[in-house]
Design a protein around this motif. Structure first.
Motif, PDB file in Angstrom:
ATOM      1  N   UNK A 161      11.996  72.469   8.466  1.00  0.00           N
ATOM      2  CA  UNK A 161      11.548  70.983   7.935  1.00  0.00           C
ATOM      3  C   UNK A 161       9.759  70.780   8.181  1.00  0.00           C
ATOM      4  N   UNK A 162      10.060  71.251   6.418  1.00  0.00           N
ATOM      5  CA  UNK A 162       9.098  71.269   5.741  1.00  0.00           C
ATOM      6  C   UNK A 162       9.431  70.458   4.634  1.00  0.00           C
ATOM      7  N   UNK A 163       8.585  69.273   4.906  1.00  0.00           N
ATOM      8  CA  UNK A 163       8.659  68.184   3.986  1.00  0.00           C
ATOM      9  C   UNK A 163       8.635  68.009   2.508  1.00  0.00           C
ATOM     10  N   UNK A 164       6.919  68.755   2.312  1.00  0.00           N
ATOM     11  CA  UNK A 164       6.812  68.937   1.200  1.00  0.00           C
ATOM     12  C   UNK A 164       7.358  69.990   0.220  1.00  0.00           C
ATOM     13  N   UNK A 212      14.228  62.479  14.357  1.00  0.00           N
ATOM     14  CA  UNK A 212      13.520  64.021  13.961  1.00  0.00           C
ATOM     15  C   UNK A 212      14.487  63.841  12.222  1.00  0.00           C
ATOM     16  N   UNK A 213      13.932  65.633  12.152  1.00  0.00           N
ATOM     17  CA  UNK A 213      14.653  65.582  10.774  1.00  0.00           C
ATOM     18  C   UNK A 213      15.902  66.400  10.920  1.00  0.00           C
ATOM     19  N   UNK A 214      16.624  66.505  11.592  1.00  0.00           N
ATOM     20  CA  UNK A 214      17.744  67.535  11.561  1.00  0.00           C
ATOM     21  C   UNK A 214      19.027  67.545  12.174  1.00  0.00           C
ATOM     22  N   UNK A 249      20.500  72.228  10.844  1.00  0.00           N
ATOM     23  CA  UNK A 249      19.991  71.757   8.927  1.00  0.00           C
ATOM     24  C   UNK A 249      19.075  70.521   9.012  1.00  0.00           C
ATOM     25  N   UNK A 250      18.193  70.256   7.983  1.00  0.00           N
ATOM     26  CA  UNK A 250      16.923  69.583   7.828  1.00  0.00           C
ATOM     27  C   UNK A 250      18.018  68.167   6.967  1.00  0.00           C
ATOM     28  N   UNK A 251      17.143  67.136   6.792  1.00  0.00           N
ATOM     29  CA  UNK A 251      17.704  65.932   6.271  1.00  0.00           C
ATOM     30  C   UNK A 251      16.781  65.591   5.051  1.00  0.00           C
TER      31      UNK A 251
END
Length: 518
Positions: free
Chosen positions: A93-96, A433-435, A490-492
């Motif tokens: 979960x590394x957005x940048x 969340x992000x997944x 997987x991340x989104x």
């Protein structure tokens, strides 16, 4: 070198071998050979005498698949021809890293904290300057380069308490706030207090399955006993109290259960717990005298209609005594939410109702690490004390935050909808969340092919996906899953155009995979 000897030297268990199986057999032998040479040179620390609890640790989100993905990236840059033109690291979960732009307000405040000579620059808004100056005033020598108190800069801790008070409608004491280098460090710092064996019997920590592998890794490192409880996939990964009861009763035969970990919103599953569910969990923890760990780092990431974030502390306080007197540590981070500032390592823990004598020793423990990064502390100041309506940065900050969260909500829906449209895949709604953590169908021939290569079936699938498409995900076995089920996380987070392309790669790959092994 025989496989048995290689396994002995590497000091691994079969599960770790399976998770590491993407490394070629030759590469594995080379690595083992290097270690064998080191042992032959009579090193002080060897695989035979090193801390066994460190060897036992596993951390799937940065494991062999990611190592292999990085190798493929370098080979692409070197001009090697592959079936794909880029590697998509959807493993973490590394957005940048996935292209999300930083929030302007956060970066402006941090810039002034690092370089106060810019305070006279008229291009920086007044509210940015006031936030930066407050942080600097709280630093020794008015420099972000100085050590802070071990628990963090006081003014930021006070603002965290204000933020929690406004969020929950109940007062928070700033002296119960400890700033940390990301939530992970805060979680480890509190869990360390659990390390005490009663007559040789380990303390138990209840951990959800699937879980974020920080917990299993920390439990292993600290020589605690992991008490696994399954989330209910059929009920959108909800937390079933009957399952908690089953888990704890079995655990009492081998350990002394001391703590209950709840991740809400969920990682890797993306669920958001209802208020009723949280109330039931609190009652269960109270009945069983458990210390509550509330991992709430995704509290800004709520997407599904009808879902709402309820902090454990707020629900405990609403329930009144005796529940409001329970021991609780809750955690927040600047790495997630709309901020995505993973590398700056900022976070906080609010720790309430613990024994004052224990609190003294806890503070002593964190003082041995001097202090969390002051840069991360400055970021947390921006998170808990953002621009207010009427301040010059408010409009831009609100716009950027809304755009990021709105886009994430669209991507959450896109991911679940796409996976559910692919034969052989099922995915629950990504509520927060992000997944996503979809379930995949693996034919018996694929399971047998994985077995022949010494891999877990979902690891076999993940390596095939990576080598065929350049998409890096993490197999469900890295997070835990019910026996004879297969998943991946997987991340989104890839930006919409890249996410759409990634999902189409999934569709084509999974279809071909099923055809190949039917």
């Amino acid at each position: 070198m025989s496989a048995a000897l290689s396994h002995r030297i590497l000091g691994t268990r079969r599960q770790l071998v399976q998770l590491s199986a993407g490394l070629s057999r030759a590469d594995t032998c080379i690595r083992a050979g290097r270690m064998s040479t080191a042992v032959a040179m009579d090193r002080v620390i060897t695989l035979e005498n090193m801390n066994p609890h460190v060897k036992k640790m596993e951390y799937a989100v940065r494991g062999p698949l990611v190592i292999h993905a990085t190798k493929l990236e370098k080979e692409l840059l070197a001009g090697k021809s592959m079936p794909f033109t880029e590697v998509t690291k959807a493993n973490i979960g590394d957005a940048h890293a996935m292209g999300q732009k930083p929030i302007t307000f956060i970066r402006q405040v941090v810039s002034l904290c690092i370089n106060p000579s810019l305070m006279d620059d008229p291009s920086f808004p007044d509210d940015v300057k006031s936030r930066a100056q407050a942080v600097l005033d709280g630093c020794k020598g008015s420099s972000l380069g100085s050590y802070s108190d071990s628990a963090g800069i006081e003014i930021i801790r006070r603002h965290v308490a204000d933020y929690i008070s406004q969020r929950d409608g109940f007062p928070a004491d700033w002296e119960n706030i400890v700033l940390c280098a990301g939530a992970s460090e805060g979680i480890r710092g509190v869990m360390k207090l659990m390390i005490h064996h009663d007559n040789g019997i380990k303390p138990g920590v209840m951990v959800p399955i699937p879980q974020y592998p920080l917990y299993s890794a920390t439990v292993a490192e600290f020589d605690l006993h992991q008490v696994s409880y399954y989330l209910d996939e059929g009920n959108n990964w909800g937390l079933d109290i009957e399952e908690l009861n089953r888990s704890i009763e079995e655990a009492k035969q081998v350990c002394v259960p001391k703590a209950l970990v709840v991740i809400n919103p969920g990682n890797p599953t993306g669920q958001v717990l209802s208020k009723q569910n949280i109330q039931d969990i609190i009652k269960f923890a109270h009945e069983n005298k458990l210390f509550l760990f509330a991992d709430e780092v995704y509290q800004d990431n709520i997407y599904a209609q009808g879902s709402s974030f309820h902090s454990f502390k707020k629900v405990m306080m609403e329930m009144g005594e005796p529940y409001s007197n329970m021991e609780l540590a809750s955690f927040m981070s600047c790495s997630k939410g709309y901020m995505g500032e993973c590398g700056l390592r900022g976070g906080y823990a609010e720790i309430i109702n613990i024994d004052p004598a224990v609190r003294t020793h806890y503070l002593k423990s964190i003082s041995a690490k001097l202090c969390p990064t002051t840069l991360g502390q400055a970021v947390m100041e921006c998170v808990v004390n953002p621009p207010h309506e009427g301040e010059p940065s408010y409009e831009q900050f609100t716009k950027e935050k809304k755009e990021i969260l709105s886009s994430l909500a669209d991507r959450a829906k896109m991911v679940a909808d796409t996976f559910n449209s692919i034969p052989g895949m099922e995915c629950n709604i990504v509520q927060g969340a992000m997944y996503a953590f979809p379930r995949i169908e693996l034919p018996p021939k694929a399971v047998e092919a994985a077995k022949e290569q010494g891999m877990a079936p979902d690891v076999f699938y993940a390596f095939d996906l990576l080598n065929s498409t350049g998409v890096c995900i993490i197999p469900g076995s890295g997070f835990g899953q019910r026996p004879n089920t297969y998943h991946f996380r997987t991340t989104i987070l890839p930006q919409p155009d890249k996410l759409k392309a990634m999902l189409e790669k999934f569709r084509n790959f999974h279809t071909q995979f099923l055809e190949k092994y039917q």
